[in-house]
Design a protein around this motif. Sequence first.
Motif, PDB file in Angstrom:
ATOM      1  N   SER A  59      87.839  82.264 -35.936  1.00  0.00           N
ATOM      2  CA  SER A  59      88.977  81.598 -36.543  1.00  0.00           C
ATOM      3  C   SER A  59      90.244  82.385 -36.258  1.00  0.00           C
ATOM      4  N   ALA A 110      94.062  82.481 -37.723  1.00  0.00           N
ATOM      5  CA  ALA A 110      94.971  82.003 -38.760  1.00  0.00           C
ATOM      6  C   ALA A 110      96.367  82.512 -38.461  1.00  0.00           C
ATOM      7  N   THR A 155      95.378  76.863 -38.591  1.00  0.00           N
ATOM      8  CA  THR A 155      94.251  77.621 -38.054  1.00  0.00           C
ATOM      9  C   THR A 155      93.683  76.941 -36.811  1.00  0.00           C
TER      10      THR A 155
END
Length: 121
Positions: free
Chosen positions: A19, A21, A76
Motif C-alpha cells: 500500500s 498512502a 492510496t
Amino acid sequence: QLQASGGGLVQAGGFLRLSCAASGRPSGDYAVGWFRQTPGNDRSFVAAIWMSTAFTYYANSVKGRFTISRDNAKNTVSLQMNSLKPEDTAVYYCATTTVSISMNPRQYNYWGQGTQVTVSS
C-alpha cells in the motif's frame, strides 16, 4: 509525503499486498508508480496507475501476476502481488509524477521510504 507499507517475507507462490498512502496530493492529475530495487542495481519499474482514469501499465516481468489499483477517496494506491517468485525480492518504492506514466524513475518527483519484500524459494 508518501508512505509505503505491506512488505514482508513470503514463500514462492505466495502473495503480498503493498500500500502507498499519500498525505496531501499533487495539484492537478498525477500517476503513482511502483519501483523496486535490489542491492547494487538501479530502481526498476514495476507498475503505475494514472489516478483520474485508472489507466495502468506494467513491466513485462510482473504482468498477469501483479495488479495496481487506486482509491482516490483515501489517497492510496495498492499493489497486489500474486504468484511471487524469488526474483521479486527487492525493496519496493512508490512515487508520484505529474508528467505522464513512465518507466523512467527520473520522471517521478516524490518517493516513499520503501518496503522490503523477500520471497523465499
